[in-house]
Write a protein that holds these residues in place. Sequence first.
Motif, PDB file in Angstrom:
ATOM      1  N   PRO A 220      36.189  30.710  41.185  1.00 41.44           N
ATOM      2  CA  PRO A 220      36.603  30.638  39.778  1.00 41.44           C
ATOM      3  C   PRO A 220      36.338  29.281  39.157  1.00 41.44           C
ATOM      4  O   PRO A 220      36.170  28.277  39.850  1.00 41.44           O
ATOM      5  N   THR A 238      46.341  29.043  44.353  1.00 42.33           N
ATOM      6  CA  THR A 238      45.719  30.063  43.514  1.00 42.33           C
ATOM      7  C   THR A 238      45.160  31.182  44.374  1.00 42.33           C
ATOM      8  O   THR A 238      44.410  30.932  45.309  1.00 42.33           O
ATOM      9  N   ILE A 451      38.541  36.226  31.418  1.00 42.43           N
ATOM     10  CA  ILE A 451      39.724  37.045  31.634  1.00 42.43           C
ATOM     11  C   ILE A 451      40.598  37.075  30.377  1.00 42.43           C
ATOM     12  O   ILE A 451      40.689  36.109  29.638  1.00 42.43           O
ATOM     13  N   GLN A 466      43.243  43.335  33.929  1.00 44.57           N
ATOM     14  CA  GLN A 466      43.415  43.341  35.382  1.00 44.57           C
ATOM     15  C   GLN A 466      42.800  44.595  36.008  1.00 44.57           C
ATOM     16  O   GLN A 466      42.225  44.520  37.096  1.00 44.57           O
ATOM     17  N   ILE A 491      40.650  29.422  35.643  1.00 47.30           N
ATOM     18  CA  ILE A 491      41.945  29.351  36.317  1.00 47.30           C
ATOM     19  C   ILE A 491      43.058  28.991  35.340  1.00 47.30           C
ATOM     20  O   ILE A 491      44.173  29.529  35.410  1.00 47.30           O
ATOM     21  N   ARG A 493      43.433  29.818  32.389  1.00 48.97           N
ATOM     22  CA  ARG A 493      43.808  30.979  31.562  1.00 48.97           C
ATOM     23  C   ARG A 493      44.519  32.063  32.358  1.00 48.97           C
ATOM     24  O   ARG A 493      44.974  33.055  31.781  1.00 48.97           O
ATOM     25  N   ASP A 494      44.626  31.904  33.667  1.00 49.13           N
ATOM     26  CA  ASP A 494      45.139  32.976  34.519  1.00 49.13           C
ATOM     27  C   ASP A 494      46.671  33.014  34.537  1.00 49.13           C
ATOM     28  O   ASP A 494      47.303  32.865  35.589  1.00 49.13           O
ATOM     29  N   GLN A 495      47.252  33.219  33.383  1.00 48.54           N
ATOM     30  CA  GLN A 495      48.690  33.408  33.268  1.00 48.54           C
ATOM     31  C   GLN A 495      48.979  34.089  31.938  1.00 48.54           C
ATOM     32  O   GLN A 495      48.162  34.051  31.022  1.00 48.54           O
ATOM     33  N   SER A 507      45.910  33.791  29.065  1.00 50.66           N
ATOM     34  CA  SER A 507      44.924  34.855  28.876  1.00 50.66           C
ATOM     35  C   SER A 507      45.058  35.602  27.560  1.00 50.66           C
ATOM     36  O   SER A 507      44.163  36.379  27.203  1.00 50.66           O
ATOM     37  N   SER A 514      48.043  38.164  38.360  1.00 48.94           N
ATOM     38  CA  SER A 514      47.002  37.162  38.563  1.00 48.94           C
ATOM     39  C   SER A 514      45.638  37.794  38.790  1.00 48.94           C
ATOM     40  O   SER A 514      45.454  38.622  39.690  1.00 48.94           O
ATOM     41  N   PHE A 515      44.665  37.392  37.978  1.00 50.29           N
ATOM     42  CA  PHE A 515      43.293  37.816  38.208  1.00 50.29           C
ATOM     43  C   PHE A 515      42.759  37.224  39.504  1.00 50.29           C
ATOM     44  O   PHE A 515      42.004  37.882  40.230  1.00 50.29           O
ATOM     45  N   SER A 516      43.144  35.992  39.805  1.00 56.59           N
ATOM     46  CA  SER A 516      42.669  35.371  41.038  1.00 56.59           C
ATOM     47  C   SER A 516      43.156  36.134  42.265  1.00 56.59           C
ATOM     48  O   SER A 516      42.435  36.269  43.256  1.00 56.59           O
TER      49      SER A 516
END
Length: 543
Positions: A220, A238, A451, A466, A491, A493-495, A507, A514-516
């Motif tokens: 990522p 992460t 994302i 997701q 990363i 943006r991953d919230q 996001s 979580s996308f991660s």
Amino acid sequence: MITNTDFNNVQNWDPNATYTSGDFVRLGDTIYRANWWTMGNDPNTANGGEGTGEPWTSVGTAGENNEDTDPTGPGNEDGGNDNSGNEADNDNTSLPNAWSSSAIYTQGDVVVIGNAVYQANWWTRGNDPANTNGGPGSGQPWTYVGPADEYDPGTGNGNGTPDNGTGDEPDGNDNGTGDGNGDAGGDNGNGDAGGNNGNGDDTGGDNGQTGDSSGYVYSPYVHVTTEGGGLADLAQNTGGGLEAITLAFALAGQNEALAWDGQDSLAITGSASPYADEISALQNNGVDVTISFGGAVGSYVADQFNDAQALADAYQTVIDSYNVNRLDFDIEGPALYDTATNDLRNDAIKLLQDDNPDLMISYTLPVVPDGPWGDAGGLTAAGQVLLASAEERGVDLEYVNIMTMNYGPYYWNAHEGGNQGYNAAVSAAERVMLQMEDLGIESQVMLTPMIGVNDMYPTDGEQFLQQDAELLTQWALQNQEDVYGLSMWSISRDQAGAAGQVSPTHSGLTDGASFSDIFNATAGQSDTSVQQTSLDPMFDQVA
């Protein structure tokens, strides 16, 4: 819709703050809207309409009547100039507007001349579509898409007047101005013995692991200046722990040859360069690091040179400063069409690989999925020219990373229905695979979605959810022969965040899953129980 009162409440511009596409600021009585991610660019001196390359657009003053200005981008409710289609026009019965020689059009815009409908392949003005049209790869700015009497705007084509105007977002995939936060890169991932960190099923090749494929790489993006310090902790916390990460962006500074985000205070000059300790900690924890050059905003390093060896020496500074063997080059916007600089960069990369035999190189490029008229998506013509230049000069590409984002309504709506973000990404990837085959490039493809809510087209419904991520991981597992890996922007943006809001730190989705976690859960796994297949029905229809 933003009103006079809203304009009076717009916050003053802060040179230390970051702004993304659609943000408003005030300087004196003048209101400006950000065209993309920007920081430190004074709106008074760095403003212009779409296509000018400036990060700000002046949209009015606090005291005047601004009732028709829409802060979220495309479209004026009252039917003002808008490439994405006015509400009154998008009634499934009207035709696109007639082509105008003085108007600016961007990729995906649709016009009519006589009984012929044409679609813009990229930014263009003054090129008569009747005389300058051709399919993808033709080098022409327009493509003929069908007779006007068969045109159906219900497929997602906008009917507004193309405009450089204030507060309007152009229709189509705007590769000319880039995306809000800058998008780039992927990572060369985690190989094992027998190959140079490759991810294919090659046997003993330089860019593949020996034996069977061992799954896709997940690497990522981290926008370094947004995230700041703590990169090592970020990677550990992460997605259950990362094995690869992509750091963006290395650019040319005002007075320095190389600097993070082009900020001279973050110049890259040697072992004491910014983030050196953080990057070293990542590597000590087994995380493969890719440094990404370029992005949507700022001056590219290659633009400062006219000699390939001198440019290669500048790139070598980054390799030596951070002890990395993975470099990515994110080329988008007007730079994508600068063939002379692109050729120079490829010459420099070849010199760099000659001096660093284990150096892995990737290009990150904009793409679109297939369109509603059966028009094939994939890389732009300029993107194909850039890759052909790399191939001609002997550059060994580890993979080609495609930005599966910022398509615009024309392409996005062609894949409407369930799992739209996933279907569009697969459509674009499948086309790129065919294009690379035609170019004789044997590298694999990496996919990088944005994302959550798309930062260029937030009000057009373009988003990556997701459930799209879950499907994309399965598709990547099923197509390991062609898919190098997955990435994401970003990363930071991953919230979860406010629904529909564009931000570099969330996001725009209320779902905080979580996308991660999704992408990383199956990274490195092998799935040989399913057949390799295209999962996008549109691709199967037009292939």
